[in-house]
Design an enzyme around this catalytic site. Structure first.
Site, PDB file in Angstrom:
ATOM      1  N   ARG A  91       0.829  -1.211   0.000  1.00  0.00           N
ATOM      2  CA  ARG A  91       0.000   0.000   0.000  1.00  0.00           C
ATOM      3  C   ARG A  91       0.858   1.254   0.000  1.00  0.00           C
ATOM      4  O   ARG A  91       0.722   2.137  -0.815  1.00  0.00           O
ATOM      5  CB  ARG A  91      -0.918   0.034   1.235  1.00  0.00           C
ATOM      6  N   SER A 129      -6.502  -3.766   8.491  1.00  0.00           N
ATOM      7  CA  SER A 129      -7.369  -4.503   9.423  1.00  0.00           C
ATOM      8  C   SER A 129      -7.295  -3.893  10.818  1.00  0.00           C
ATOM      9  O   SER A 129      -8.314  -3.782  11.514  1.00  0.00           O
ATOM     10  CB  SER A 129      -6.937  -5.970   9.498  1.00  0.00           C
TER      11      SER A 129
END
Ligand code: PNS
Length: 164
Positions: A91, A129
């Site tokens: 990312r 998450s």
């Protein structure tokens, strides 16, 4: 048949993970999402069975993807699945060092296995998450970050954990 393995904790799966699974499923004949099993060292919020189920509920639209639990060394699982490709999402730059070390270590342990990095859509570069769990635990809105099929169940699970 070219098979790819997409391993991770998936505690829980996010829209960023789903984006990577969808991209990978368009490139490979088959993708196995490999969910790391709960053990003494890993402190996951959701059980391995739940994490696997959340993914299965999110990938029903993808015909060439399945989900399996794995324990022990990832490279052994990759070999057992008759694959030689590990997929990992990148990312942001801060992901790189950890991913670089893990990919090199896996390659050192088995030269035949290659790690490929994929970028999720830029809408998901800030999604993880752990941030989702924190927001949900504090009653924040996580609708945009997790697959819609599992949104309510995640919130219910977190509420159960909070009240136990
Ligand atoms: O989603 P995560 O937590 O970044 O996933 C990490 C995971 C599960 C892919 C990694 O910890 C792993 O491969 N664990 C299995 C044990 C192993 O093979 N360790 C050596 C990696 S170099």
């Amino acid at each position: 048949m070219k098979k790819a393995i997409y391993p991770g904790s998936f505690d829980p799966i996010t829209n960023g993970h789903l984006d990577i699974i969808e991209r990978t499923s368009k490139i490979f004949d088959h993708v196995t999402v490999a969910v790391a099993i709960n053990n003494k060292k890993n402190k996951f919020l959701f059980s391995d069975i739940k994490r696997k189920k959340f993914i299965e509920q999110s990938i029903k639209h993808l015909k060439n993807v399945d989900v399996k639990l794995f324990d022990g060394l990832l490279i052994n699982f990759v070999i057992a699945e008759k694959s030689n490709i590990i997929i990992r999402g990148l990312r942001v730059l801060s992901d790189f060092e950890y991913e670089f070390r893990m990919a090199l270590m896996n390659r050192n342990m088995n030269e035949a296995i290659t790690t490929l990095f994929m970028m999720p859509h830029e809408n998901y570069t800030h999604v993880s998450s752990s941030i989702i769990k924190e927001i949900a635990t504090l009653n924040g809105k996580i609708d945009n970050y997790v697959p819609k099929e599992i949104l309510n169940e995640i919130i219910e699970c977190i509420n159960d954990i909070k009240s136990s």
